[in-house]
Write an enzyme that holds these catalytic residues in place. Structure first.
Site, mmCIF file in Angstrom:
data_model
loop_
_atom_site.group_PDB
_atom_site.id
_atom_site.type_symbol
_atom_site.label_atom_id
_atom_site.label_comp_id
_atom_site.label_asym_id
_atom_site.label_seq_id
_atom_site.Cartn_x
_atom_site.Cartn_y
_atom_site.Cartn_z
ATOM 1 N N ASP A 17 0.863 -1.184 0.000
ATOM 2 C CA ASP A 17 0.000 0.000 0.000
ATOM 3 C C ASP A 17 0.898 1.232 0.000
ATOM 4 O O ASP A 17 1.999 1.221 0.541
ATOM 5 C CB ASP A 17 -0.905 -0.018 1.230
ATOM 6 C CG ASP A 17 -1.999 1.018 1.162
ATOM 7 O OD1 ASP A 17 -2.126 1.681 0.119
ATOM 8 O OD2 ASP A 17 -2.736 1.174 2.152
ATOM 9 N N ASP A 54 -7.924 -7.284 2.245
ATOM 10 C CA ASP A 54 -6.927 -7.261 3.324
ATOM 11 C C ASP A 54 -7.556 -6.599 4.530
ATOM 12 O O ASP A 54 -8.487 -5.791 4.392
ATOM 13 C CB ASP A 54 -5.677 -6.467 2.916
ATOM 14 C CG ASP A 54 -5.884 -4.970 3.071
ATOM 15 O OD1 ASP A 54 -5.477 -4.408 4.107
ATOM 16 O OD2 ASP A 54 -6.490 -4.348 2.178
ATOM 17 N N CYS A 98 -12.014 -26.790 12.752
ATOM 18 C CA CYS A 98 -10.852 -26.083 12.189
ATOM 19 C C CYS A 98 -9.647 -27.008 12.080
ATOM 20 O O CYS A 98 -9.343 -27.775 13.003
ATOM 21 C CB CYS A 98 -10.509 -24.875 13.061
ATOM 22 S SG CYS A 98 -9.075 -23.937 12.482
ATOM 23 N N CYS A 109 -6.439 -25.888 11.684
ATOM 24 C CA CYS A 109 -5.190 -25.162 11.903
ATOM 25 C C CYS A 109 -4.325 -25.849 12.959
ATOM 26 O O CYS A 109 -4.798 -26.665 13.759
ATOM 27 C CB CYS A 109 -5.466 -23.710 12.300
ATOM 28 S SG CYS A 109 -5.882 -23.444 14.049
ATOM 29 N N CYS A 122 -5.652 -25.405 16.627
ATOM 30 C CA CYS A 122 -6.822 -26.220 16.980
ATOM 31 C C CYS A 122 -6.495 -27.714 17.013
ATOM 32 O O CYS A 122 -7.131 -28.476 17.743
ATOM 33 C CB CYS A 122 -7.957 -25.956 15.997
ATOM 34 S SG CYS A 122 -8.772 -24.371 16.266
ATOM 35 N N HIS A 146 -4.413 -19.239 14.235
ATOM 36 C CA HIS A 146 -5.807 -19.675 14.078
ATOM 37 C C HIS A 146 -6.618 -18.675 13.258
ATOM 38 O O HIS A 146 -7.327 -19.056 12.319
ATOM 39 C CB HIS A 146 -6.488 -19.873 15.436
ATOM 40 C CG HIS A 146 -7.962 -20.053 15.298
ATOM 41 N ND1 HIS A 146 -8.547 -21.239 14.894
ATOM 42 C CD2 HIS A 146 -8.995 -19.165 15.427
ATOM 43 C CE1 HIS A 146 -9.856 -21.086 14.811
ATOM 44 N NE2 HIS A 146 -10.154 -19.835 15.122
#
Length: 376
Positions: free
Chosen positions: A89, A270, A308, A310, A313, A339
């Site tokens: 950006d 984003d 989940c 991840c 988790c 997570h």
């Protein structure tokens, strides 16, 4: 950049973007790495999460450590060791968020550094020079962003400045590419106009007529307006944007915001929300938000979200995360951020599959049905 549309359903799109460093499948959420890193995570974490593109910030990296130093280490890719794509950006948002320390005029934006008070002047050309040093795959132009609500006069001025700067930027970029500078870097323009339909159409048509741009972003939203106003503005604006180039909605937002705006034709997103909320104890799940700080999780053996996949988790309990946060342990920030980023990336992966399988309507319905239970 190569851009292909793989499937559509209604206005929702599943696309593929190929840059010099990665193949990005959309809809895509870009984790925010303002300082060249996603907070609490490193390049290996981002690779494990499957991120193909992250966002860095020109203003912050220009001030610290300096773009010349980053260039010396091989740009953001060599400096951070994240091998996939970066989008940077330009600093327009910082002029808005640090408005007490910035002052735009017709030629650019004067910044007073939030670090040491030194003064720096950003122009359409100078922010590209910084981004050439950073080596980002997608460079955003300097734009004039204003808070909402605002006067019609100020929004009109914002459009005029943004269009003028966009013309300067694309001319300069083509000149630099002819010299062999930035040949593998792409450039996006940023549509402004508040929530006024006439202004949004005017800004979109002016900018999208500059056909050398590689993609177009919708900026100036999620800055104080109501959610429905944001959704309506996106739906109105996308109709004036090219179908054969990426569409990026900047700085948005909640999981619900992502789903609603995928439906309205946006490809890229984003937001700092997943990592910022993680650090504050708010975790995103398939059933809504969970405040891990609550006493009810002190002895809870379940993972954050049983559905989940991840790392957090799969290995740790709510009780452990509750303990880490209450104890002020740094490990909490990493596990919680892993997570939340995983959740956002996986949500977009599911959205893509739904579009490819022509199952978008059912997918969106199920997404909200799971949230019908009161959020914890």
């Amino acid at each position: 950049m190569q851009f292909t549309i793989d499937a559509t359903q209604q206005n929702a799109r599943a696309c593929t973007i190929k840059t010099a460093h990665s193949t990005i499948q959309t809809p895509v959420f870009m984790p925010v790495g303002t300082q060249g890193t996603v907070k609490a995570l490193d390049a290996n974490d981002m690779l494990s999460l499957g991120a193909k593109i992250i966002l860095g910030n020109t203003y912050h990296l220009y001030l610290r450590p300096g773009s010349k130093l980053v260039k010396k280490f091989g740009g953001l890719h060599g400096f951070s060791k994240f091998p996939h794509s970066f989008l940077t950006d330009s600093g327009g948002f910082q002029a808005f968020s640090l408005s007490d320390n910035s002052k735009p005029d017709e030629k650019g934006i004067m910044f007073k550094s939030h670090i040491d008070g030194s003064r720096h002047y950003f122009t359409p050309q100078s922010v590209l020079d910084t981004q050439y040093d950073l080596g980002s795959d997608i460079m955003m132009i300097l734009d004039d962003l204003v808070a909402l609500p605002n006067t019609k006069e100020r929004i009109k001025l914002s459009i005029e400045r943004t269009t003028a700067w966009a013309k300067e930027a694309i001319t300069y970029h083509k000149e630099q590419q002819a010299k062999g500078i930035g040949v593998n870097q792409n450039i996006f323009a940023i549509i402004q106009g508040g929530i006024d339909k006439e202004f949004r159409q005017q800004s979109a048509e002016q900018l999208c007529a500059l056909s050398d741009y590689d993609g177009f972003a919708i900026g100036g939203l999620s800055v104080g307006e109501a959610n429905q106003d944001m959704y309506d503005t996106v739906a109105w604006t996308t109709q004036f944007m090219p179908k054969d180039k990426p569409r990026y909605l900047m700085g948005v937002g909640t999981p619900e915001d992502l789903i609603e705006n995928v439906e309205r034709g946006v490809d890229m997103f984003d937001c700092v929300m997943p990592t910022r909320n993680a650090r504050n104890g708010t975790l995103f799940t398939s059933f809504g938000r969970l405040n891990i700080r609550k006493a009810c999780y002190k002895e809870d053996a379940l993972p954050i979200d049983e559905s989940c996949g991840c790392y957090t988790c799969q290995n740790f309990s709510r009780a452990y995360l509750n303990h880490l946060l209450r104890a002020g342990e740094i490990t909490y920030f990493r596990l919680a951020s892993i997570h939340n980023i995983y959740y956002y990336l996986d949500l977009m992966k599911q959205a893509r599959e739904a579009i490819l399988n022509q199952n978008w309507v059912a997918f969106k319905k199920e997404f909200y049905a799971k949230r019908a239970v009161k959020e914890e």
